[in-house]
Design a protein around this motif. Structure first.
Motif, PDB file in Angstrom:
ATOM      1  N   GLN A  78       0.822  -1.198   0.000  1.00 52.90           N
ATOM      2  CA  GLN A  78       0.000   0.000   0.000  1.00 52.90           C
ATOM      3  C   GLN A  78       0.865   1.260   0.000  1.00 52.90           C
ATOM      4  N   GLY A  79       0.382   2.276  -0.695  1.00 53.49           N
ATOM      5  CA  GLY A  79       1.043   3.566  -0.617  1.00 53.49           C
ATOM      6  C   GLY A  79       1.339   4.160  -1.972  1.00 53.49           C
ATOM      7  N   PRO A  92       4.641   4.487   2.314  1.00 48.66           N
ATOM      8  CA  PRO A  92       3.359   4.083   2.914  1.00 48.66           C
ATOM      9  C   PRO A  92       2.520   5.311   3.269  1.00 48.66           C
TER      10      PRO A  92
END
Length: 349
Positions: A78-79, A92
């Motif tokens: 994620q990110g 992130p």
């Protein structure tokens, strides 16, 4: 520990410039002691750029940035993926804050990306965003509620082949003047007022340039008022604000380029009318599945004070002249606190 916030702005819609102004205001209102801010600008061509300084948004030089930014839909990574040449750095993030108005930002598309990524995000979800962005769809929701709204004709042909039939329906059901609006466009882009058949033809041609789905509404002679909604399971309505447009109607130029246009907080209206506006604003927000924030617009009929629903905006303007933050400030909620609440609601979802 600071929350890492990704503020996303710009975009490919006709409201690109307004989004940039809103982003500067949002970034300026975020408490740097609470938040680590990462900025992503999307050009009109659709290129995503990592922006390292808010001053670059102010002077419009952010477009020259050389680092590509990608929000990954991968739950395990994620990110923001910062891509520079062959180098990729994953940053992130805890919350995505889309400050995007109009197509690809307010219509459920980018919200779908956040849903896939599993990243909490500010504002309404996919369905509420899509349904509220499309004015014809919103009309259907309001009809189900029984909320009074302007009578309308919808033209959903992909070109102008049904223009004659549309004109016949307008003249039979609505008469003149009428307002002609692209179903999917914001900040009054592509909106016209037609006083006769020739003007209606011109208005339909203009609206179709913005969206093939076009809404034609009866003219309402009344005051233009707005109400802000904030919350999740138990949304709250703000005080009422009134638009005093310098032009015949509150189009894009009147909103952002005409200094004679004004907004009035808590206008002189009967208390029961204000309460009906606030009540209907929350009802419409709930009906479309709203969550987080929205601004709901109404007319108050000139002679009768009848409240007539106009439209709902799920990512309302956040510029220094925008009604949404002004309405909450009038209710004692300063911009910094308002942004905190919007971010908290992203987690609540």
């Amino acid at each position: 520990m600071k929350k890492r916030i990704a503020v996303i702005f710009g975009g490919q819609s006709s409201e690109h410039e307004v989004s940039c102004m809103s982003a500067v205001n949002v970034i300026g209102g975020l408490n740097r002691e609470k938040y680590e801010i990462h900025m992503i600008g999307i050009t009109k061509e659709g290129h995503w750029i990592y922006v390292e300084n808010v001053d670059k948004i102010r002077d419009d030089s952010w477009r020259d940035g050389e680092i590509t930014a990608v929000i990954s839909p991968d739950h395990e990574k994620q990110g923001i993926w910062k891509v520079s040449g062959v180098t990729v750095e994953v940053v992130p993030i805890d919350v995505a804050f889309p400050v995007l108005h109009g197509k690809y930002g307010e219509d459920g598309t980018i919200q779908g990306l956040f849903e896939m990524s599993g990243i909490p995000y500010a504002g309404c979800g996919v369905l509420a965003s899509a349904a509220s962005m499309d004015k014809i769809s919103t009309k259907i929701f309001a009809d189900r509620l029984g909320v009074r709204q302007a009578a309308y004709v919808a033209d959903i042909a992909r070109d102008l082949r049904e223009m004659d039939d549309t004109i016949a329906q307008v003249e039979e059901k609505l008469g003149y003047p009428v307002f002609v609006k692209p179903s999917n466009a914001g900040s009054s882009q592509g909106v016209s007022k037609a006083h006769n058949r020739e003007e209606l033809k011109e208005a339909l041609v203009l609206a179709k340039k913005h969206d093939h789905r076009v809404l034609i509404e009866e003219n309402i002679t009344g005051r233009e008022v707005e109400c802000a909604v904030l919350g999740g399971q138990n949304p709250q309505a703000s005080p009422v604000g009134e638009i005093l447009a310098a032009a015949e109607f509150y189009d894009f130029d009147a909103k952002y380029n005409n200094e004679e246009s004004r907004t009035v907080i808590d206008p002189d209206l009967p208390e029961e009318v204000k309460e009906e506006i606030r009540r209907n604003a929350v009802a419409i927000f709930r009906a479309v599945g709203g969550f987080g924030l929205s601004r709901v617009d109404f007319f108050v009929e000139k002679d009768t004070n009848e409240v007539i629903f106009n439209e709902i905006n799920t990512l309302p303007g956040f510029t220094n002249i925008s009604m949404y933050p002004m309405l909450w400030e009038a209710n004692g909620i300063k911009k910094e606190e308002l942004l905190d609440r919007i971010i908290e609601l992203a987690y609540e979802r």
